[in-house]
Scaffold this motif. Sequence first.
Motif, PDB file in Angstrom:
ATOM      1  N   ASP A  45       0.859  -1.188   0.000  1.00  0.00           N
ATOM      2  CA  ASP A  45       0.000   0.000   0.000  1.00  0.00           C
ATOM      3  C   ASP A  45       0.895   1.238   0.000  1.00  0.00           C
ATOM      4  N   HIS A  80      -6.822   7.629   5.506  1.00  0.00           N
ATOM      5  CA  HIS A  80      -6.687   6.625   4.438  1.00  0.00           C
ATOM      6  C   HIS A  80      -7.362   5.307   4.863  1.00  0.00           C
ATOM      7  N   ARG A 113     -10.797   3.014   3.723  1.00  0.00           N
ATOM      8  CA  ARG A 113     -10.770   1.610   3.316  1.00  0.00           C
ATOM      9  C   ARG A 113     -11.580   0.706   4.231  1.00  0.00           C
TER      10      ARG A 113
END
Length: 476
Positions: free
Chosen positions: A319, A400, A404
């Motif tokens: 990632d 972030h 997700r």
Amino acid sequence: MRRTFLGMPATAPRGVGHLRGEEPFPAAARRGLADPQLRRNLGHATTTIRAKSGAVIGELPDWQALREAGAAIKTDVLARLPELLEQLEVAVTAAGGIVHWAADAVEANRIVTELVAATGSDRVIKVKSMATQEIGLNEALEAAGISAVETDLAELIVQLGEDRPSHILVPAIHRNRAEIREIFLQAMPGVDPSLTDDPPALAAAARRFLRETFLTTRVAVSGANFAVAETGTLAVVESEGNGRMCLTLPETLITVMGVEKVVPTWRDLEVFLQLLPRSSTGERMNPYTSMWSGVTPGDGPQAFHLVLLDNGRSAVLADEVGRQALRCIRCSACLNVCPVYERAGGHAYGSVYPGPIGAVLSPQLTGVEENASLPYASTLCGACYDACPVKINIPELLVHLRDRAPHPKAEAAAMAAAAYVMDRPALYAAAQRAARLSRFAGRRGRGLPPPLSGWTIGRDLPQPPEHTFREWWAQR
Ligand code: SF4
């Protein structure tokens, strides 16, 4: 009633291991918040460490340049991690060590257990290590009939108290000295019943207990703060000297290290050995910095094994935003400045990694759906980012990961409805007029109806203005 905020999943899946809690953060945090003794202990300890750390950091005119350098070295490491790990393996092997690769906690535990069993020893002494806590090594060894004795004083307190660590650096930060005295009196073999809660007396009692264990145990298990790829050198920094006893006295040394701990060159240690002590314990340098490369005939352990642990790190590395969490040098500065950690305590995070770094590392190691409440365990105030010696942008990572994390269906429906209304000016104006009516509903109007009530359980709904911008504009 469960307190849930818009976007925060109400439950976290149950799981085993030491990266997941048994319940979501809000439920676990409520227990910490309700414990005044815990909050007093945490408040006192974090305030003290913050003051010490701030004073010694202030002595360095190039602190910001050091942070930049630390971040740059770690970013480079992550960009070429496979190459550096292979270089490390070659160097460690050339120096007489044996390197093992463990894909996950289960494999790492199996490797270490077999290595200890092969020595014939039924006991190991341990240097404080987050990696071995992460994989639950003590429990795996115990299941194989091997006892593990923690030798770091705070870890020993946690172990004797059958407790869980609540801070990366100071695992027993939630205990005060009176509680520690009680634990020693109840669980430490051979302790003097007249033991007082004077810190030197408590330390002396631990020293007496550990001395015999150091001298009679043939196998030690450690973690590592750093591993130098070019020389195959492992480094452990600590404050008490107990780690050095473990690293030098036994015949066999087994080190379990997360793969991200490698640094390219010996010179890189210059940066981290300045950043780490000032950020963690507030010291100018570590009292004990132990380094070793393989084995040396007639000096120290004669067998050395290095277990390189992945356990989710490759997935984090994949990632591009999330991988910065792997820069972490486990200094715990972000914990000590975090208003959420200071009030909720470390146990609320479920994982062995508490505080801001735990809120971004644990969900990435397990997959965010298995630690879905942790990215919300923050006010996004940014104090952790300012404190981090390797400049991990934790607030950016939290946002972030929130993106997700699995989101409740009600949130998606609310957002779709809002988009529909905002797309239609007449409907939007009508909605604004309707919202204004809630001004006349008094205090009862401060909340939203279900399923949006979770948003207003913990915060006030802002009062709609007397005039909308459109009305103000039309008047002019
Ligand atoms: S995230 Fe930064 S401040 Fe927090 S423990 Fe890791 S290195 Fe230290």
